[in-house]
Design an enzyme around this catalytic site. Structure first.
Site, PDB file in Angstrom:
ATOM      1  N   VAL A 191      47.840  22.561  32.905  1.00 22.88           N
ATOM      2  CA  VAL A 191      48.666  22.653  34.120  1.00 22.88           C
ATOM      3  C   VAL A 191      50.133  22.876  33.752  1.00 22.88           C
ATOM      4  O   VAL A 191      50.829  23.686  34.374  1.00 22.88           O
ATOM      5  CB  VAL A 191      48.494  21.389  34.992  1.00 22.88           C
ATOM      6  CG1 VAL A 191      49.427  21.446  36.200  1.00 22.88           C
ATOM      7  CG2 VAL A 191      47.054  21.254  35.454  1.00 22.88           C
ATOM      8  N   CYS A 192      50.596  22.176  32.733  1.00 17.65           N
ATOM      9  CA  CYS A 192      51.999  22.316  32.307  1.00 17.65           C
ATOM     10  C   CYS A 192      52.304  23.745  31.860  1.00 17.65           C
ATOM     11  O   CYS A 192      53.404  24.261  32.107  1.00 17.65           O
ATOM     12  CB  CYS A 192      52.307  21.341  31.173  1.00 17.65           C
ATOM     13  SG  CYS A 192      52.025  19.614  31.593  1.00 17.65           S
ATOM     14  N   THR A 193      51.361  24.369  31.213  1.00 16.29           N
ATOM     15  CA  THR A 193      51.568  25.750  30.762  1.00 16.29           C
ATOM     16  C   THR A 193      51.769  26.684  31.948  1.00 16.29           C
ATOM     17  O   THR A 193      52.656  27.545  31.935  1.00 16.29           O
ATOM     18  CB  THR A 193      50.373  26.210  29.899  1.00 16.29           C
ATOM     19  OG1 THR A 193      50.290  25.364  28.748  1.00 16.29           O
ATOM     20  CG2 THR A 193      50.541  27.652  29.453  1.00 16.29           C
TER      21      THR A 193
END
Length: 226
Positions: free
Chosen positions: A45-47
């Site tokens: 998700v962070c990517t």
């Protein structure tokens, strides 16, 4: 700890992927900033989030807004991870810094730690926090998301537009407002001031209470319609 709206955001020092910074100096005079944290590098998700922000840097720059990310990883991890982000988004340049906070000093100070999400050592990770800081270095908005919910940065951009309108034009923005929609005159503006402050006109809604508090005016940041 954490902060309340209107508090001055600390002028902290930090190591980032763009070198050492002093936060207020990094923002600059009369600038706005968005500091946002993510749980960990090399996570799915962070990517997608940092990839989306990287694509929006120029849009935010047009509003005089700088962006800076933070997690509990070190600078070397951040730098290596940006290669994955660029490969995913097919961009050629990563255009904003990421703060390293491996000792969690800033995460604790800013109230960013997630009590549920932990790393392999059992230490808490940073949640998905968003802090918007104004030209006076005061906190204008804060939001906390759980690790599983990716943020909508179009919404964060919309909120910046709203905050800046209120700061400069004496208006508020109604539910689901987007740039160009009618705004609302703030309650502190007196009736006799309306013509001077809002030459495009003000529509006051008639209500059962007889109170004249629903006052709409065209978005004052846009050219007047002919």
């Amino acid at each position: 700890m954490g902060f309340n709206l209107g508090d001055e955001f600390p002028n902290f020092s930090a190591k980032t992927t763009a070198g050492d910074i002093k936060f207020h100096d990094w923002i600059g005079k009369d600038g706005w900033a968005i500091l946002f944290s993510h749980p960990a590098d090399f996570t799915p998700v962070c990517t997608t989030e940092l990839g989306m922000v990287n694509k929006m840097v120029e849009k935010f720059k047009a509003l005089n807004v700088k962006l800076i990310a933070l997690s509990c990883d070190d600078v070397d991890s951040h730098s290596k991870w940006t290669e994955d982000i660029l490969a995913f988004t097919k961009d050629s340049k990563f255009d904003f810094p990421i703060i390293a906070d491996p000792k969690r000093d800033l995460a604790v100070q800013f109230g960013m730690l997630d009590p549920v999400e932990k790393d392999s050592k059992g230490l808490p990770l940073t949640c998905r926090a968003v802090f918007i800081v104004g030209p006076d270095y005061k906190l204008k908005l804060s939001m906390l998301y759980p690790a599983t919910a990716g943020r909508n940065f179009d919404e964060i951009f919309r909120v910046v537009e709203s905050l800046q309108l209120t700061a400069y034009k004496k208006v508020a923005t109604p539910a689901n407002w987007k740039s160009g929609d009618d705004c609302m005159v703030i309650p502190s503006v007196k009736k006799e001031e309306l013509a001077t402050l809002f030459p495009a006109g003000v529509e006051t809604k008639t209500l059962p209470s007889g109170k004249e508090y629903l006052r709409f005016t065209p978005d004052p940041s846009k050219p007047a319609k002919k």
